[in-house]
Motif scaffolding. Structure first.
Motif, PDB file in Angstrom:
ATOM      1  N   LEU A   4      -8.771  -5.602  -6.872  1.00  0.00           N
ATOM      2  CA  LEU A   4      -8.578  -4.184  -6.544  1.00  0.00           C
ATOM      3  C   LEU A   4      -7.094  -3.832  -6.627  1.00  0.00           C
ATOM      4  N   LYS A   5      -6.264  -4.739  -6.142  1.00  0.00           N
ATOM      5  CA  LYS A   5      -4.812  -4.526  -6.198  1.00  0.00           C
ATOM      6  C   LYS A   5      -4.348  -4.369  -7.652  1.00  0.00           C
ATOM      7  N   GLU A  48      -7.511   4.275   2.865  1.00  0.00           N
ATOM      8  CA  GLU A  48      -8.627   3.766   3.659  1.00  0.00           C
ATOM      9  C   GLU A  48      -8.999   2.310   3.342  1.00  0.00           C
ATOM     10  N   ILE A  49      -8.344   1.723   2.346  1.00  0.00           N
ATOM     11  CA  ILE A  49      -8.680   0.344   1.967  1.00  0.00           C
ATOM     12  C   ILE A  49      -8.189  -0.623   3.042  1.00  0.00           C
ATOM     13  N   ASP A  50      -9.111  -1.410   3.530  1.00  0.00           N
ATOM     14  CA  ASP A  50      -8.792  -2.446   4.501  1.00  0.00           C
ATOM     15  C   ASP A  50      -8.019  -3.562   3.795  1.00  0.00           C
ATOM     16  N   LYS A  81      -9.651  -6.248   1.678  1.00  0.00           N
ATOM     17  CA  LYS A  81     -10.382  -5.873   0.459  1.00  0.00           C
ATOM     18  C   LYS A  81      -9.520  -5.895  -0.809  1.00  0.00           C
ATOM     19  N   TRP A  82      -8.211  -5.987  -0.681  1.00  0.00           N
ATOM     20  CA  TRP A  82      -7.312  -5.871  -1.831  1.00  0.00           C
ATOM     21  C   TRP A  82      -7.531  -6.947  -2.893  1.00  0.00           C
ATOM     22  N   ILE A 137     -12.830   1.926  -8.013  1.00  0.00           N
ATOM     23  CA  ILE A 137     -12.404   1.551  -6.663  1.00  0.00           C
ATOM     24  C   ILE A 137     -13.632   1.377  -5.766  1.00  0.00           C
ATOM     25  N   GLN A 138     -14.529   2.352  -5.832  1.00  0.00           N
ATOM     26  CA  GLN A 138     -15.748   2.272  -5.018  1.00  0.00           C
ATOM     27  C   GLN A 138     -16.581   1.038  -5.387  1.00  0.00           C
ATOM     28  N   LEU A 150     -15.054  -2.104  -3.991  1.00  0.00           N
ATOM     29  CA  LEU A 150     -15.197  -2.162  -2.536  1.00  0.00           C
ATOM     30  C   LEU A 150     -16.633  -2.447  -2.093  1.00  0.00           C
ATOM     31  N   ILE A 198      -7.156   4.979  -1.289  1.00  0.00           N
ATOM     32  CA  ILE A 198      -6.224   3.859  -1.125  1.00  0.00           C
ATOM     33  C   ILE A 198      -5.821   3.705   0.338  1.00  0.00           C
ATOM     34  N   LYS A 223       0.833  -1.199   0.000  1.00  0.00           N
ATOM     35  CA  LYS A 223       0.000   0.000   0.000  1.00  0.00           C
ATOM     36  C   LYS A 223       0.872   1.254   0.000  1.00  0.00           C
TER      37      LYS A 223
END
Length: 173
Positions: A136-137, A116-118, A121-122, A67-68, A71, A114, A5
């Motif tokens: 997502l990654k 804030e991404i847990d 979730k990646w 991204i949204q 997620l 980015i 990250k």
């Protein structure tokens, strides 16, 4: 994942500064210049001003939304940006300082997203037109790659401009 990250964060944040530095190498006239031949360009056939406008549009209208979607949705289908925007929005007549400001702020928003991404979730999966199944990654890696493509295109345009100046000088001598 924390290390990944931070590396992605650094890559995306440093890219913004790099794009701005390169754009400052163009004269006002050269920002809208287009070559007779696009042979060898490493990306889209956009003038320098169109390159930054495209980056801004894709940041806001594609990556933020993608991204949204990844997620918040289960296996979303992600559409690619419509390149007709460059014609519809009249990129050739925008003010460079305004679009740089907009792009800078759009990228800041991406970086916040980015951050804030847990970690869990990646690896969420989506289908991205032109790419197929992605995580997502991998979307963030594609964004980084897209930045490099446009940096290369801007450098290519600078090279073409210098070549054209040299050719004009040789004709006049």
């Amino acid at each position: 994942m924390g290390n990944l990250k931070s590396k992605l964060f650094f890559s995306l944040s440093s890219m913004t500064a790099e794009v701005i530095k390169i754009l400052q190498l163009f004269s006002t006239h050269d920002l809208v210049w287009k070559p007779e031949s696009w042979d060898g360009i490493p990306g889209e056939r956009f003038s320098a001003i169109e390159q930054i406008c495209h980056l801004n549009d894709i940041e806001r209208n594609e990556y933020h939304l993608h991204i949204q979607a990844i997620l918040n949705e289960n296996y979303p289908i992600l559409k690619s940006i419509d390149y007709k925007l460059s014609i519809q929005k009249d990129y050739q007549n925008v003010k460079l300082s305004e679009v740089i400001y907009d792009f800078y702020n759009a990228r800041k928003k991406t970086l916040v997203m980015i951050e804030e991404i847990d970690e869990s979730k990646w690896n969420r999966i989506a289908y991205f037109e032109g790419y197929g199944n992605i995580t997502l990654k991998s979307l963030i890696h594609i964004l980084c790659s897209h930045d490099f493509e446009h940096l290369s295109s801007l450098r290519w345009l600078l090279g073409k401009i210098e070549t054209e100046k040299l050719n004009k000088e040789n004709i006049n001598n």
